[in-house]
Design an enzyme around this catalytic site. Structure first.
Site, PDB file in Angstrom:
ATOM      1  N   SER A 608      11.901 -18.664  11.185  1.00  9.73           N
ATOM      2  CA  SER A 608      11.471 -17.286  11.408  1.00  9.73           C
ATOM      3  C   SER A 608      12.546 -16.343  10.863  1.00  9.73           C
ATOM      4  O   SER A 608      12.811 -16.376   9.662  1.00  9.73           O
ATOM      5  CB  SER A 608      11.173 -17.052  12.895  1.00  9.73           C
ATOM      6  OG  SER A 608      10.420 -15.881  13.085  1.00  9.73           O
ATOM      7  N   ASP A 683      -0.369 -19.203   9.626  1.00  7.04           N
ATOM      8  CA  ASP A 683       0.533 -18.295  10.334  1.00  7.04           C
ATOM      9  C   ASP A 683      -0.015 -16.866  10.282  1.00  7.04           C
ATOM     10  O   ASP A 683      -0.217 -16.306   9.211  1.00  7.04           O
ATOM     11  CB  ASP A 683       1.923 -18.358   9.695  1.00  7.04           C
ATOM     12  CG  ASP A 683       3.017 -17.760  10.569  1.00  7.04           C
ATOM     13  OD1 ASP A 683       2.694 -16.900  11.400  1.00  7.04           O
ATOM     14  OD2 ASP A 683       4.182 -18.150  10.390  1.00  7.04           O
ATOM     15  N   HIS A 715       2.715 -19.970  13.366  1.00 10.91           N
ATOM     16  CA  HIS A 715       4.168 -19.763  13.327  1.00 10.91           C
ATOM     17  C   HIS A 715       4.901 -20.873  14.079  1.00 10.91           C
ATOM     18  O   HIS A 715       6.086 -21.075  13.874  1.00 10.91           O
ATOM     19  CB  HIS A 715       4.499 -18.399  13.930  1.00 10.91           C
ATOM     20  CG  HIS A 715       5.826 -17.851  13.496  1.00 10.91           C
ATOM     21  ND1 HIS A 715       6.226 -17.817  12.173  1.00 10.91           N
ATOM     22  CD2 HIS A 715       6.857 -17.323  14.207  1.00 10.91           C
ATOM     23  CE1 HIS A 715       7.429 -17.290  12.092  1.00 10.91           C
ATOM     24  NE2 HIS A 715       7.836 -16.988  13.307  1.00 10.91           N
TER      25      HIS A 715
END
Length: 742
Positions: A608, A683, A715
């Site tokens: 991330s 995602d 994600h």
């Protein structure tokens, strides 16, 4: 963007040799054991609550054979006897969740959880509202269940029992429904939900970035409901292809990217049957955020937090629910090169005052606002994190903070009548969290330390442990016990940033052999607005597996990250990808200087924001890192959402140069070291386009790299089987390019 997925579904923190006798025969860790069932850190309950009368302690407990499935359990606080109240497999229908509920779970970071993920006690303590597989059930204390809704696939979002226990409410089909708890049909209290209009829900950025999960709030007497209505029509459509293993679904997702319009938000007050709707005056500027909504304890007014689009101003509005008229009670403003962090650490009081957390001194502290005047209840160069409870009769507050050191978090109390006379309620050497009952008569404390995985206990208001809820001792029978003999100690320390700021690190090494030099697995997150990574807490088996695999595990908390005060955090203002990269470089120089480290074999990994950091670190410091793994990275901040991105970076128009400097595409061809790019192909948070744009840039410039994309995963790339594949892929890449490279 929060740190929850920074480790692809596994939280890494510090771990050390538990202070108990270990099995003399060391059992080596495997990826199957690390990610399989049972959880090696022990069975951990979620959602621990006391019944209204305090006789039962309820929690969600995972199954030993299926650690991602949760059932509802109860323990008698008088006898200690335990029983399962609701078996999610027997009661649930097995129906697939609605897309809306799947996305809500993604926002709450529980996308991999099954069975029962939340529940709500009725105020009379006789029944519990239990959502399972998209429908609602009412569970009795005798183990019986009554089905309240039957709409498979349609889902019942945000279900709660009203404060007096008269109603059950939930969102279905983008409208708010209310159903009498004693019996009767659910009826909508809004009518035009559908298409781009939603009632009773929190919009995407509220869920993802503002920690607001709901869009409606009951008055204390059950007579009225404050309901958010938002319209997504102004929000741009991002065509998102959720690429799965057996096909592709194309979504026209409303995604408020930085610099583009947000949803049009409004707030109404209505009676419990939906009649008498009154629109709340949120001001003349429609481009605001509805940050928080609460009723005063007597139900005479609403307290509404209105946040400006640039997140530099927060107005506390007092609203007359009969007319919708609003007046400003007070305003918080940020510094010139700073922003305001939202918080849930506040409480409206019965006497009309307000307990409020503010960072006005540069550190988060508690204040009392009464009759237009402020009284500081805590102060100092440390941070109050959360307000756990308020005993109004005794004038005593309970909170968590790091007064006793950056690496520890404790529970504390302070009396309103004696500001700044603070009492610590938990033992030194631990990382603690807690909750309390509504009257603040008892605490549920969750703690871990470098020698102990998470324990949960019930305590009185002075911190004295009354009973274990989950002692979780690592002894014979505990799933981690066989691995104790090979468990290595975590060491903590500090290094200096280039401006002299103290940065904390943690390191785990294999048993060091004289003269031998080891490769390093250098993990990083680095982003703002999230919890720190380096703590005196237990973090699971993955770091230990990496060490057994031959790596030194190392990480630091850089400037720009949370929980060190605003000056520490504000370094990142309009400058993502700068100071964090410099601080990680300082960490790299430190670890390379250690006599037991091979300086040519330092590998970096992040997910991330950490994935973004991997790219920026490789671009800025060619040759420093032997290889990098970038998971689900943002590569252009113009593609990420408004509330998060604009908080730190401002507008892509007004602050265009800052955006250009921060992106990871412009200098992508500068990457000369081995790179592995990973992303979930469905995602909806850091959309897959971030990685495809990066891949295209690398390919167009003939810059070599490797990639692994996961069909159907969002994600969070994790779960049974997939976690093993993910980490097997990562380590195969790093072993080839780092550890085993001659």
């Amino acid at each position: 963007m929060r740190a929850s997925w920074a480790f692809a579904g596994v939280m890494l923190a510090c771990a050390a040799v538990p202070a108990m006798a270990a099995d003399p025969v060391a059992t080596p860790l495997t990826l199957k054991a690390v990610f399989g069932s049972p959880d090696l850190s022990g069975v951990q309950p979620r959602g621990v609550k006391l019944s209204p009368d305090g006789t039962l302690l309820t929690s969600l407990r995972p199954r030993a054979e299926e650690k991602e499935r949760f059932d509802l359990w109860a323990r008698d606080t008088r006898t200690g006897q335990e029983r399962m109240l609701v078996d999610s497999k027997k009661v649930g229908s097995g129906a697939e969740l609605s897309e809306a509920e799947k996305m809500q779970r993604e926002r709450a970071r529980i996308a991999g959880s099954k069975g029962i993920v939340t529940y709500d006690w009725a105020p009379d303590g006789k029944t519990i509202l239990v959502p399972i597989d998209g429908d609602l059930y009412l569970a009795g204390l005798d183990g019986s269940t009554r089905r309240l809704t039957n709409a498979p696939g349609d889902g019942a979002l945000n279900p709660v029992i009203s404060p007096k226990g008269g109603f059950v409410s939930f969102v279905r089909g983008q409208n708010l429904f209310v159903q009498p708890l004693g019996g009767g049909d659910a009826r909508p209290v809004s009518s035009d939900g559908g298409g781009t209009v939603h009632w009773g829900e929190a919009e995407f950025v509220a869920q993802e970035e503002m920690d607001r999960r709901t869009g409606y709030w009951w008055s204390p007497a059950d007579s009225h409901i404050a309901v958010e209505r938002f319209d997504e029509a102004p929000v741009g459509i991002v065509t998102r292809a959720a690429i799965g293993a057996n096909g592709t679904k194309v979504y026209g997702q409303r995604y408020a990217a930085a610099g583009t319009p947000n949803v049009a938000v409004a707030l109404y007050v209505m009676k419990a049957d939906g009649s008498g709707k009154v629109k709340v005056d949120l001001g003349s500027n429609p481009d605001i955020y509805l940050a928080r909504v609460d009723w005063t304890p007597d139900g005479s007014a609403l307290l509404v937090q209105r946040e400006s689009r640039d997140q530099k101003t927060l107005d506390m509005l007092k609203v007359d629910p009969a007319t919708g008229k609003a007046t400003v009670l007070f305003t918080e403003k940020s510094g010139e090169r700073s922003w305001l962090n939202l918080s849930d650490a506040y409480r409206p009081m019965k006497d009309g005052s307000l307990i409020w957390r503010s960072e006005r001194t540069g550190f988060g502290h508690l204040y009392r606002f009464a009759a237009g005047k402020w009284t500081a209840l805590t102060k100092g160069d440390w941070v109050v994190q959360a307000l756990l409870g308020v005993d109004e009769a005794k004038g005593r507050l309970f909170f968590t903070g790091n007064k006793d050191g950056v690496l520890e978090q404790h529970l504390y109390s302070v009396d309103i009548a004696h500001p700044n006379q603070i009492t610590r309620l938990t033992e030194a050497g631990w990382w603690n969290n807690g909750t309390m009952d509504d009257a603040a008569t008892r605490m549920i404390v969750s703690r871990s330390s470098p020698t102990q995985p998470t324990q949960v206990y019930l305590a009185d208001v002075d911190g004295k442990r009354l009973s274990w809820i989950n002692e979780n001792a690592v002894k014979p029978g505990h799933p981690y016990y066989p691995y104790l003999a090979s468990h290595q100690q975590t060491k903590f320390g500090t290094i200096k940033a280039d401006d002299g700021t103290e940065l904390y690190y943690e390191m785990i090494t294999p048993p060091l052999e004289p003269g031998k030099k080891y490769p390093v697995f250098f993990q990083h997150y680095g982003g703002p607005g999230t919890g720190q990574q380096v703590t005196r807490g237990w973090g699971g088996a993955l770091p230990q597996y990496l060490v057994q695999h031959g790596y030194i595990y190392f990480q630091i908390d850089n400037r720009g990250s949370y929980n060190r005060g605003k000056a520490f955090e504000d370094h990142i203002y309009r400058a993502m990808g700068t100071v964090e990269v410099a601080d990680q470089l300082a960490g790299a120089k430190f670890i390379k200087s250690q006599p037991f480290v091979d300086p040519a074999k330092v590998a970096i990994y992040g997910w991330s924001y950490g994935g973004y950091m991997t790219l920026k670190m490789l671009e800025a410091n060619q040759g420093v890192y032997a290889a990098g793994v970038s998971g689900a990275p943002v590569t252009q901040w113009e593609q990420y959402d408004t509330h998060y991105t604009e908080r730190y970076m401002g507008s892509p128009v007004a602050d265009k140069q800052a955006y250009l400097a921060s992106d990871a595409l412009g200098k992508a061809p500068d990457i000369k070291d081995p790179l592995l790019l990973i992303h979930g192909m469905a995602d909806d948070n850091v959309v897959f386009t971030n990685s495809t744009a990066f891949a295209a840039r690398m390919q167009a410039t003939a810059t070599p790299f490797e990639m692994m994309f996961y069909p159907g995963y969002t994600h969070r790339v994790g779960g049974p089987g997939i976690s093993e594949h993910l980490w097997g892929t990562i380590l195969t890449f790093l072993d080839r390019n780092v550890k085993d490279k001659k």
